[in-house]
Design a protein around this motif. Sequence first.
Motif, PDB file in Angstrom:
ATOM      1  N   LEU A  26       0.818  -1.122   0.075  1.00 55.87           N
ATOM      2  CA  LEU A  26      -0.013  -0.003   0.117  1.00 55.87           C
ATOM      3  C   LEU A  26       0.829   1.280  -0.159  1.00 55.87           C
ATOM      4  N   ASN A  27       0.632   2.103  -1.086  1.00 55.66           N
ATOM      5  CA  ASN A  27       1.395   3.182  -1.050  1.00 55.66           C
ATOM      6  C   ASN A  27       0.729   4.447  -1.486  1.00 55.66           C
ATOM      7  N   THR A  28       0.772   5.639  -1.263  1.00 56.35           N
ATOM      8  CA  THR A  28      -0.236   6.923  -1.609  1.00 56.35           C
ATOM      9  C   THR A  28      -1.435   6.436  -1.809  1.00 56.35           C
ATOM     10  N   GLY A  29      -2.138   5.691  -0.816  1.00 52.36           N
ATOM     11  CA  GLY A  29      -3.500   5.183  -0.712  1.00 52.36           C
ATOM     12  C   GLY A  29      -4.033   4.405  -2.041  1.00 52.36           C
ATOM     13  N   VAL A  30      -2.919   3.740  -2.454  1.00 48.20           N
ATOM     14  CA  VAL A  30      -3.346   2.651  -3.540  1.00 48.20           C
ATOM     15  C   VAL A  30      -2.928   1.285  -3.288  1.00 48.20           C
ATOM     16  N   LEU A  31      -3.703   0.221  -3.203  1.00 46.73           N
ATOM     17  CA  LEU A  31      -3.057  -1.048  -2.925  1.00 46.73           C
ATOM     18  C   LEU A  31      -3.056  -1.712  -4.160  1.00 46.73           C
ATOM     19  N   THR A  32      -1.780  -2.375  -4.270  1.00 42.50           N
ATOM     20  CA  THR A  32      -1.346  -3.073  -5.564  1.00 42.50           C
ATOM     21  C   THR A  32      -1.274  -4.683  -5.104  1.00 42.50           C
ATOM     22  N   MET A  33      -2.142  -5.363  -6.219  1.00 43.82           N
ATOM     23  CA  MET A  33      -2.067  -6.772  -5.822  1.00 43.82           C
ATOM     24  C   MET A  33      -1.952  -7.553  -7.148  1.00 43.82           C
ATOM     25  N   GLU A  34      -1.070  -8.494  -7.182  1.00 48.00           N
ATOM     26  CA  GLU A  34      -0.841  -9.320  -8.425  1.00 48.00           C
ATOM     27  C   GLU A  34      -1.651 -10.742  -8.188  1.00 48.00           C
ATOM     28  N   VAL A  73       5.189  -2.087   8.311  1.00 49.12           N
ATOM     29  CA  VAL A  73       3.721  -1.201   8.273  1.00 49.12           C
ATOM     30  C   VAL A  73       3.705   0.135   9.054  1.00 49.12           C
ATOM     31  N   ILE A  74       3.415   1.218   8.525  1.00 53.00           N
ATOM     32  CA  ILE A  74       3.457   2.462   8.865  1.00 53.00           C
ATOM     33  C   ILE A  74       2.137   2.860   9.053  1.00 53.00           C
ATOM     34  N   LEU A  75       1.893   3.500  10.470  1.00 55.30           N
ATOM     35  CA  LEU A  75       0.306   3.640  10.789  1.00 55.30           C
ATOM     36  C   LEU A  75       0.448   5.232  10.800  1.00 55.30           C
ATOM     37  N   GLY A  78      -7.919   0.084  13.203  1.00 55.47           N
ATOM     38  CA  GLY A  78      -8.660   0.112  11.961  1.00 55.47           C
ATOM     39  C   GLY A  78      -8.093   0.232  10.736  1.00 55.47           C
ATOM     40  N   LEU A  79      -8.510  -0.114   9.559  1.00 54.75           N
ATOM     41  CA  LEU A  79      -7.998  -0.013   8.370  1.00 54.75           C
ATOM     42  C   LEU A  79      -7.771   1.294   8.086  1.00 54.75           C
ATOM     43  N   SER A  80      -8.421   2.291   8.451  1.00 56.82           N
ATOM     44  CA  SER A  80      -8.166   3.729   8.257  1.00 56.82           C
ATOM     45  C   SER A  80      -6.640   4.156   8.604  1.00 56.82           C
ATOM     46  N   GLU A  81      -6.168   3.401   9.846  1.00 54.91           N
ATOM     47  CA  GLU A  81      -4.880   3.907  10.512  1.00 54.91           C
ATOM     48  C   GLU A  81      -3.937   3.841   9.611  1.00 54.91           C
ATOM     49  N   LEU A  82      -4.034   2.504   8.652  1.00 55.15           N
ATOM     50  CA  LEU A  82      -2.857   2.124   7.812  1.00 55.15           C
ATOM     51  C   LEU A  82      -2.574   3.143   6.725  1.00 55.15           C
ATOM     52  N   THR A  83      -1.395   3.644   6.719  1.00 55.74           N
ATOM     53  CA  THR A  83      -0.882   4.736   5.910  1.00 55.74           C
ATOM     54  C   THR A  83      -0.163   3.967   4.739  1.00 55.74           C
ATOM     55  N   GLN A  84       0.630   2.873   4.966  1.00 58.37           N
ATOM     56  CA  GLN A  84       1.713   2.405   4.073  1.00 58.37           C
ATOM     57  C   GLN A  84       1.960   1.017   4.524  1.00 58.37           C
ATOM     58  N   PHE A  85       2.121  -0.009   3.688  1.00 57.98           N
ATOM     59  CA  PHE A  85       2.879  -1.110   4.020  1.00 57.98           C
ATOM     60  C   PHE A  85       3.633  -1.735   2.875  1.00 57.98           C
TER      61      PHE A  85
END
Length: 339
Positions: free
Chosen positions: A41-49, A75-77, A108-115
């Motif tokens: 997760l970076n800049t509000g966008v999750l990447t998945m393969e 993980v960065i909160l 909460g998921l909203s606390e995740l900023t980056q991982f």
Amino acid sequence: MKLRTSIVLFVLLLCTFYAGAQNDTLRLKNGNVLYGEIKGLNTGVLTMETPYSDDDFTIDFDEVAGLSIERRSIVILAGGRRLLGYLNSETDGTVTIRTTDEGDVSIGLSELTQFQQVKKRFLDRFYGNIDLGFNLTKANNNRQFTSSGGLHYRGLKWMGDLEISSLRSERDEVAKVERNSASLGILYLLSDKWYAMGSAAFLSNTEQQLDGRVSTRVEPGRFLAISHRLVWGLTTGINYNVENFAGEDFDNQSTEAFVATSFDMYDFGDFSLNTRFEFYPSLSESGRIRADYLLDVSYDLPWDFYIKAGFQFNYDNQAIVAGTEFDYILTSGFGWSFD
């Protein structure tokens, strides 16, 4: 009988491989469930393969209800707290981070900023971008070419950024204009909020008769705000300059104090913004003041491409040529990011 047994073993092996390749789970608010490898997760966008798609999925994190990742991640909160562990959502809207040092941490998921996954190979921790732009006008046969690029490293405690940009402009009966810059910064996280950083930068600019300025600085810094939509930081420290101007009589060395602030915004649709302001009062030259400002705005396109517009401003109240205290450039171009 042997043929049947071979087929069964082959199917079991295939199923085992298929399950192992799809051990991450992503649940969306619309009820859809995706299986594959969640890269980060970076800049509000999750990447998945996923195994059923040629390209990676990019999903707005606001649409995510829950997730499960089987590989250890950094993980960065919100607020800057950093954890190392495994992520799993037992209920929608929450996630539990299983760590070695702090046990299970439920948020909460909203606390995740980056991982991002902890990558074992050193080279896998790098990512970068390339930008190109070209303008051509009939009047005075004006031609302008801009290029820039970046290479970035992200680890648990260490981070590094290398950035390069160049502008060349030519037109009939006017002297050629060139502006080149490069910077390298290495950052070490001291805590959730505080960090120490060392950096070096180079700038050449024909408009200010600057053949080259090499600056080195050390700086403590603090994150003032961290969320899934923005990062705001402040640094201060000492800067040492070695400057070579047009003509040997103008070569100079100086020491400056400085204060700098940077502000990044993302997850506003497909737009992102990066701005930075730096102020340098001289410690070795009476009354000299310098300032640098940068603004970049980009809009995401498919397949990791984007369009970008930028503005850079440089000010020096003791420039060697009268009337050239400041210089600025406006650029636009097309770019591609890679990892």
